[in-house]
Every structure is written in C-alpha cells, then in structure tokens.
Design an enzyme around this catalytic site. Structure first.
Site, PDB file in Angstrom:
ATOM      1  N   TRP A   7       0.824  -1.206   0.000  1.00  0.00           N
ATOM      2  CA  TRP A   7       0.000   0.000   0.000  1.00  0.00           C
ATOM      3  C   TRP A   7       0.859   1.256   0.000  1.00  0.00           C
ATOM      4  O   TRP A   7       0.597   2.202  -0.748  1.00  0.00           O
ATOM      5  CB  TRP A   7      -0.926  -0.012   1.218  1.00  0.00           C
ATOM      6  CG  TRP A   7      -1.860   1.163   1.280  1.00  0.00           C
ATOM      7  CD1 TRP A   7      -3.076   1.266   0.688  1.00  0.00           C
ATOM      8  CD2 TRP A   7      -1.643   2.390   1.992  1.00  0.00           C
ATOM      9  NE1 TRP A   7      -3.648   2.492   0.980  1.00  0.00           N
ATOM     10  CE2 TRP A   7      -2.788   3.197   1.768  1.00  0.00           C
ATOM     11  CE3 TRP A   7      -0.605   2.892   2.780  1.00  0.00           C
ATOM     12  CZ2 TRP A   7      -2.916   4.476   2.314  1.00  0.00           C
ATOM     13  CZ3 TRP A   7      -0.727   4.163   3.316  1.00  0.00           C
ATOM     14  CH2 TRP A   7      -1.876   4.947   3.092  1.00  0.00           C
ATOM     15  N   ASP A  57      -6.450  -2.972  -1.753  1.00  0.00           N
ATOM     16  CA  ASP A  57      -6.525  -3.283  -0.329  1.00  0.00           C
ATOM     17  C   ASP A  57      -6.933  -2.073   0.505  1.00  0.00           C
ATOM     18  O   ASP A  57      -7.179  -2.201   1.705  1.00  0.00           O
ATOM     19  CB  ASP A  57      -5.177  -3.812   0.169  1.00  0.00           C
ATOM     20  CG  ASP A  57      -4.838  -5.163  -0.440  1.00  0.00           C
ATOM     21  OD1 ASP A  57      -5.704  -6.050  -0.436  1.00  0.00           O
ATOM     22  OD2 ASP A  57      -3.701  -5.331  -0.922  1.00  0.00           O
ATOM     23  N   ASP A  58      -6.986  -0.909  -0.134  1.00  0.00           N
ATOM     24  CA  ASP A  58      -7.312   0.326   0.580  1.00  0.00           C
ATOM     25  C   ASP A  58      -8.805   0.370   0.912  1.00  0.00           C
ATOM     26  O   ASP A  58      -9.656   0.179   0.032  1.00  0.00           O
ATOM     27  CB  ASP A  58      -6.927   1.528  -0.288  1.00  0.00           C
ATOM     28  CG  ASP A  58      -7.134   2.845   0.437  1.00  0.00           C
ATOM     29  OD1 ASP A  58      -6.161   3.356   1.015  1.00  0.00           O
ATOM     30  OD2 ASP A  58      -8.270   3.359   0.433  1.00  0.00           O
ATOM     31  N   LEU A  59      -9.127   0.629   2.173  1.00  0.00           N
ATOM     32  CA  LEU A  59     -10.518   0.627   2.618  1.00  0.00           C
ATOM     33  C   LEU A  59     -11.324   1.721   1.931  1.00  0.00           C
ATOM     34  O   LEU A  59     -12.477   1.512   1.550  1.00  0.00           O
ATOM     35  CB  LEU A  59     -10.573   0.783   4.135  1.00  0.00           C
ATOM     36  CG  LEU A  59     -11.963   0.684   4.775  1.00  0.00           C
ATOM     37  CD1 LEU A  59     -12.591  -0.661   4.475  1.00  0.00           C
ATOM     38  CD2 LEU A  59     -11.859   0.905   6.286  1.00  0.00           C
TER      39      LEU A  59
END
Length: 225
Positions: free
Chosen positions: A144, A163-165
């Site tokens: 990330w 993968d970033d919320l």
C-alpha cells in the site's frame, strides 16, 4: 524498455472513465481532479519512504510533530542514512519514534548504503510491479505504501490500491452494494478503468469521503501527501 514519465493526461483519463455509467454521475458531481503538482517536483525516494514509516498508524498532526523532532535531532530536513546516522536509537525514541519504526528506519538506511533503493532515474525505467518488489523488501514498507508513492509522487496512471478501505468503500457507493467489495472483486471491477485506474482511485476516495459526510472536495490525506 520504455521510460515512464511522471504524471498523465487527466482529461483523457476523465473522458475514459465517463464511459462507466455508474461512475460517470460522480465524476460530474465532484468535477475534474487536476494534475497533482508534485508530479513535476523533485522526488527523493529514501526521504519519502522514511517519512512514510514515521507516519504509519498515527494521526497527521502527531506524525508531523514526531517528524519535526527527528529533523531537529539530526539537524536536517533530509531523512537519509547519513543524517539518521547522526543519532542513536535512544535519541529517536526520545523523539517519539517507536521501536519497530526505528528498526525500519535502520533497515532503510542500510539498504540505501548498499545501493538497494532505486533513485529517481532508475525508477523512471521500472514498471510498477518491479518498484513494488524492490521496496516491499524494506522492513515496515508494504504494498500500500509503495502504491501511494506510485500514485502521488511518480504519477503512474494505472495503479489501483485494492486493499485500501477507502477505495473499496467508494466502489461500494458507486455500485450500490450491500456489502464492502473484496480486494479481488475491486480488482476485477477496476479492469474496465484501465489504463487510468489511478484517476479512478482518486475519485473513489472522494466518493467515499462524500458518502461519509466529509465532503468530496476535501479528500482524506493519504500517505505521501
């Protein structure tokens, strides 16, 4: 082997993304996102990575305070092996740097001295995956963090940090999903945005912020910002 330029044509990216019927209304609501001025500025990978380490798991204000203390302790605004080497671990701890982050900074410095950290010229000839592979070997640096560097510092046009919320929340809003999409589902959905997935990601963050009441015109700060 192609040389990668820093930055991309945001107008072409926006035109392409407008073909997505679900995303297009949000593009109109938020408006054009201009090119990032940092794409044209000088870039120091080692210093950027060191700052990423210091900012991990902290609020921006707290991280800025600790970083300022470190800069004062080393007598420089440049975080590198030579400047970090001026202070011992106890001094860094006194600045508020955790033990794990000290280990990460020392590993970064060692790799810099070994020539393992690509400089700006070398990065210009490396594709995204090669850059990820080279930098995630550093203690405390994950995919990330490298993706944020690719987007905000190197201006690579086709990076989507699945993968970033915030990215996934933005997609959930766009597609009106009951559940948060998985990283794999996000990657699959994002294929239609290529080769401008970076620009799509910038919008997804703003969409997530707008949906949460933070306002789409003032996106949440990310690593490297």
């Amino acid at each position: 082997m192609a040389r990668y330029r820093r930055g991309f044509d945001t107008e072409a990216a926006r035109t392409h993304l407008q073909r997505d019927r679900r995303l297009a209304p949000w593009l109109e609501r938020i408006g054009p996102i201009p090119p990032d001025p940092r794409w044209k500025r000088g870039f120091d990978p080692v210093d950027a990575l060191a700052r990423s380490i210091l900012y991990q798991q902290l609020s921006g204000k707290a991280a800025a305070t600790i970083t300022g203390r470190v800069e004062q302790a080393i007598g420089s605004g440049r975080l590198h092996a030579d400047t970090l080497g001026r202070v011992d671990d106890a001094t860094l701890r006194a600045c508020g740097v955790s033990g794990n982050k000290i280990l990460a900074l020392r590993d970064l410095a060692r790799r810099e001295e070994d020539g393992a950290i690509p400089g700006p010229r070398r990065l210009a000839w490396m594709d995204e995956q090669a850059i990820v592979d080279a930098l995630v070997a550093i203690r405390g640096i994950g995919r990330w963090t490298v993706e944020m560097m690719l987007m905000f510092r190197l201006g690579r046009p086709d990076v989507l940090p699945v993968d970033d919320l915030g990215i996934r929340k933005g997609l959930q809003v766009v597609d009106r999903l009951e559940q948060l999409p998985t990283p794999r589902e996000t990657a699959t959905r994002g294929e239609r945005w290529g080769p401008w997935r970076t620009y799509a990601g910038l919008y997804l963050w703003r969409i997530a912020d707008a949906a949460s009441g933070k306002g789409g015109d003032k996106p949440t700060p990310r690593s490297q910002e």
